[in-house]
Design an enzyme around this catalytic site. Structure first.
Site, PDB file in Angstrom:
ATOM      1  N   HIS A  95     -71.728  -5.408  12.005  1.00 27.47           N
ATOM      2  CA  HIS A  95     -71.972  -4.463  13.098  1.00 27.47           C
ATOM      3  C   HIS A  95     -70.744  -3.588  13.293  1.00 27.47           C
ATOM      4  O   HIS A  95     -69.662  -3.893  12.778  1.00 27.47           O
ATOM      5  CB  HIS A  95     -72.256  -5.206  14.414  1.00 27.47           C
ATOM      6  CG  HIS A  95     -71.078  -5.998  14.905  1.00 27.47           C
ATOM      7  ND1 HIS A  95     -70.712  -7.210  14.368  1.00 27.47           N
ATOM      8  CD2 HIS A  95     -70.156  -5.751  15.873  1.00 27.47           C
ATOM      9  CE1 HIS A  95     -69.640  -7.661  14.976  1.00 27.47           C
ATOM     10  NE2 HIS A  95     -69.265  -6.792  15.888  1.00 27.47           N
TER      11      HIS A  95
ATOM     12  N   HIS B  51     -67.893  -4.620  10.552  1.00 28.59           N
ATOM     13  CA  HIS B  51     -67.220  -5.899  10.305  1.00 28.59           C
ATOM     14  C   HIS B  51     -68.180  -7.048  10.552  1.00 28.59           C
ATOM     15  O   HIS B  51     -69.259  -6.859  11.132  1.00 28.59           O
ATOM     16  CB  HIS B  51     -65.957  -6.014  11.190  1.00 28.59           C
ATOM     17  CG  HIS B  51     -66.203  -5.830  12.652  1.00 28.59           C
ATOM     18  ND1 HIS B  51     -66.484  -4.597  13.230  1.00 28.59           N
ATOM     19  CD2 HIS B  51     -66.247  -6.721  13.680  1.00 28.59           C
ATOM     20  CE1 HIS B  51     -66.674  -4.744  14.528  1.00 28.59           C
ATOM     21  NE2 HIS B  51     -66.542  -6.038  14.829  1.00 28.59           N
TER      22      HIS B  51
ATOM     23  N   ASP C 162     -68.539  -2.000  16.696  1.00 27.18           N
ATOM     24  CA  ASP C 162     -68.437  -2.224  18.142  1.00 27.18           C
ATOM     25  C   ASP C 162     -68.727  -0.895  18.843  1.00 27.18           C
ATOM     26  O   ASP C 162     -68.182   0.141  18.464  1.00 27.18           O
ATOM     27  CB  ASP C 162     -67.026  -2.734  18.515  1.00 27.18           C
ATOM     28  CG  ASP C 162     -66.759  -4.122  17.952  1.00 27.18           C
ATOM     29  OD1 ASP C 162     -67.718  -4.798  17.525  1.00 27.18           O
ATOM     30  OD2 ASP C 162     -65.576  -4.539  17.925  1.00 27.18           O
TER      31      ASP C 162
ATOM     32  N   ARG D 224     -62.900 -21.590  13.725  1.00 30.65           N
ATOM     33  CA  ARG D 224     -62.248 -20.303  14.007  1.00 30.65           C
ATOM     34  C   ARG D 224     -62.430 -19.999  15.490  1.00 30.65           C
ATOM     35  O   ARG D 224     -63.536 -20.141  16.032  1.00 30.65           O
ATOM     36  CB  ARG D 224     -62.905 -19.199  13.163  1.00 30.65           C
ATOM     37  CG  ARG D 224     -62.421 -17.793  13.500  1.00 30.65           C
ATOM     38  CD  ARG D 224     -63.057 -16.746  12.593  1.00 30.65           C
ATOM     39  NE  ARG D 224     -62.817 -15.410  13.098  1.00 30.65           N
ATOM     40  CZ  ARG D 224     -61.763 -14.650  12.786  1.00 30.65           C
ATOM     41  NH1 ARG D 224     -60.847 -15.115  11.948  1.00 30.65           N
ATOM     42  NH2 ARG D 224     -61.630 -13.448  13.287  1.00 30.65           N
TER      43      ARG D 224
HETATM   44  C1  LIG Z   1     -77.337  -7.498  19.136  1.00 27.94           C
HETATM   45  C2  LIG Z   1     -76.510  -7.103  20.076  1.00 27.94           C
HETATM   46  C3  LIG Z   1     -75.336  -7.895  20.555  1.00 27.94           C
HETATM   47  C4  LIG Z   1     -74.471  -6.823  21.205  1.00 27.94           C
HETATM   48  C5  LIG Z   1     -75.543  -6.019  21.902  1.00 27.94           C
HETATM   49  C6  LIG Z   1     -76.506  -5.781  20.756  1.00 27.94           C
HETATM   50  O1  LIG Z   1     -77.808  -5.413  21.187  1.00 27.94           O
HETATM   51  C7  LIG Z   1     -75.902  -4.718  19.827  1.00 27.94           C
HETATM   52  C8  LIG Z   1     -74.374  -4.621  19.979  1.00 27.94           C
HETATM   53  C9  LIG Z   1     -73.739  -6.015  20.096  1.00 27.94           C
HETATM   54  C10 LIG Z   1     -72.270  -5.972  20.492  1.00 27.94           C
HETATM   55  C11 LIG Z   1     -71.274  -5.966  19.319  1.00 27.94           C
HETATM   56  C12 LIG Z   1     -69.847  -5.889  19.870  1.00 27.94           C
HETATM   57  C13 LIG Z   1     -69.614  -6.857  21.044  1.00 27.94           C
HETATM   58  O2  LIG Z   1     -69.493  -8.175  20.557  1.00 27.94           O
HETATM   59  C14 LIG Z   1     -70.775  -6.795  22.061  1.00 27.94           C
HETATM   60  C15 LIG Z   1     -70.456  -7.604  23.307  1.00 27.94           C
HETATM   61  C16 LIG Z   1     -71.105  -5.367  22.355  1.00 27.94           C
HETATM   62  O3  LIG Z   1     -70.706  -4.688  23.284  1.00 27.94           O
HETATM   63  O4  LIG Z   1     -71.999  -4.896  21.437  1.00 27.94           O
HETATM   64  C17 LIG Z   1     -72.058  -7.204  21.340  1.00 27.94           C
HETATM   65  C18 LIG Z   1     -73.345  -7.290  22.174  1.00 27.94           C
HETATM   66  C19 LIG Z   1     -73.603  -8.707  22.706  1.00 27.94           C
HETATM   67  O5  LIG Z   1     -73.222  -9.695  22.068  1.00 27.94           O
HETATM   68  O6  LIG Z   1     -74.242  -8.793  23.761  1.00 27.94           O
HETATM   69  O1  LIG Z   2     -64.925 -13.277  16.214  1.00 28.67           O
HETATM   70  C1  LIG Z   2     -64.494 -12.387  15.491  1.00 28.67           C
HETATM   71  O2  LIG Z   2     -63.543 -12.536  14.756  1.00 28.67           O
HETATM   72  C2  LIG Z   2     -65.181 -11.031  15.506  1.00 28.67           C
HETATM   73  C3  LIG Z   2     -66.335 -10.990  16.473  1.00 28.67           C
HETATM   74  C4  LIG Z   2     -66.847  -9.623  16.724  1.00 28.67           C
HETATM   75  O3  LIG Z   2     -66.783  -8.772  15.883  1.00 28.67           O
HETATM   76  C5  LIG Z   2     -67.429  -9.323  18.035  1.00 28.67           C
HETATM   77  O4  LIG Z   2     -67.502 -10.239  18.884  1.00 28.67           O
HETATM   78  O5  LIG Z   2     -67.812  -8.157  18.243  1.00 28.67           O
HETATM   79 FE   LIG Z   3     -67.271  -6.807  16.652  1.00 25.74          FE
END
Ligand SMILES: C=C1C[C@]23C[C@@]1(O)CC[C@H]2[C@@]12CC[C@H](O)[C@@](C)(C(=O)O1)[C@H]2[C@@H]3C(=O)O
Ligand SMILES: O=C(O)CCC(=O)C(=O)O
Ligand SMILES: [Fe+2]
Length: 332
Positions: free
Chosen positions: A205, A262, A207, A272
């Protein structure tokens, strides 16, 4: 740790690893104490959207305290941890990531960085000594946020953007929609029997926010995708921070910086632990290229607010190209 049958393991995404996982030695290393680091920062953001920082100024004491609290929390019985869940979207989560069916070999705590937004009942279930845990989170977030703002100001300097707080002011705003995440990836010894295959701890994904600041213990697993699509393994370094360009920074720089794809692969023998600060803008903020980056050129993106982007993000799957919806020329 639970012992998994082969069928149970196969519920998680397995990937065939064509190349043995070698650790990549070319991750840009930025020494924040060096006067010329702004140029290196810009280069790293253009080429990788990812870099490592040293001489970051975050006290090791804060890092070690929070790591110890996180280890304590994740070693509690599942029933105790679940008192802090489910993550809808904040709280304790186990294997399910986000609301759209993504899963990973990971458990986590997802929080807003603004302590008032984490409701009292939720925080009061934070393990055996919630006050100590909350204080460790708060000390850590304040120091990491300060460092993230310094990095964003150096980036603005390197890009000759005025004012130099054009990015950092969004994290400093009282309404900033920033998040914090503690991830624990338990080891999975059964993986050794599946020679040549890796299991996904946290799927690929980008961020969505402006900037993400990641710190992990000394266990490998994090991989980034290079511009040519190849995945490389990031050598872990518990004394440094890894910084990701997020989708919003890509838009604010009109694509000059690119958010980095990543993922995390499960380790067969070591736990981890990672902690990530996601610096985001206020919900009402318009996310658009900064005027001084455009120099009269056209924006590559349609206009949107952070609220609109978040809404799209939370209705997407983890691996989706979320920014594609907002590009003026549709992504191929
Ligand atoms: C599948 C998902 C988890 C996420 C929200 C989403 O719908 C798409 C973006 C995901 C992500 C990736 C980065 C961060 O870890 C996170 C908190 C964010 O802001 O976007 C996660 C979301 C999540 O885990 O709720
Ligand atoms: O846990 C990690 O090292 C990366 C996790 C990550 O990419 C995320 O939480 O968005
Ligand atoms: Fe991430």
């Amino acid at each position: 740790m639970v012992v998994l049958s082969k069928q149970a393991i196969e519920q998680f995404s397995l990937i065939r690893n064509c190349m043995p996982t070698t650790l990549f030695s070319g991750i840009p290393l930025i020494d924040l104490s060096k006067p010329d680091c702004k140029h290196l920062l810009v280069e790293a953001c253009q080429e990788f959207g990812f870099f490592k920082v040293i001489n970051h100024g975050v006290p090791m004491e804060f890092i070690n305290q929070l790591e110890a609290e996180a280890i304590n929390f994740f070693s509690l019985p599942l029933s105790e941890k679940e008192k802090t869940g489910p993550p809808a979207p904040f709280g304790y989560g186990n294997k399910k990531i986000g609301p759209n069916g993504d899963v990973g070999w990971v458990e986590y705590l997802l929080l807003k960085t603004n302590p008032e937004s984490n409701s009292q009942s939720f925080v009061s279930n934070f393990g055996e000594n919630p006050d100590k845990f909350c204080a460790a989170i708060s000390d850590y977030i304040s120091a990491v946020k300060r460092m993230a703002c310094e990095v964003l100001e150096l980036m603005a300097d390197g890009l000759k953007i005025q004012p130099r707080n054009a990015f950092s002011k969004l994290l400093m705003d009282e309404e900033s929609d920033s998040l914090f995440r503690l991830n624990h990836y338990p080891p999975c010894p059964e993986l050794q029997a599946l020679n040549g295959r890796d299991m996904i701890g946290f799927g690929e994904h980008t961020d969505p926010q402006i900037i993400s600041v990641l710190r992990s213990n000394n266990t490998s697993g994090l991989q980034i995708s290079l511009r040519d699509g190849n995945w490389i393994s990031v050598p872990p370094d518990q004394n440094s921070f890894f910084i990701n360009v997020g989708d919003s920074l890509q838009v604010m720089t009109n694509g000059r910086f690119q958010s980095v794809r990543h993922r995390v692969l499960t380790n067969s023998c070591q736990s981890r632990h990672s902690m990530i600060y996601f610096g985001g803008p206020p919900l009402s903020e318009k996310i658009a290229p900064l005027p001084s980056i455009m120099e009269g050129g056209e924006s590559l993106y349609k206009e949107f607010t952070w609220f609109e982007y978040k809404k799209t993000a939370y209705s997407s799957k983890l691996a989706d190209n979320r920014l594609g919806h907002f590009e003026k020329i549709a992504a191929s």
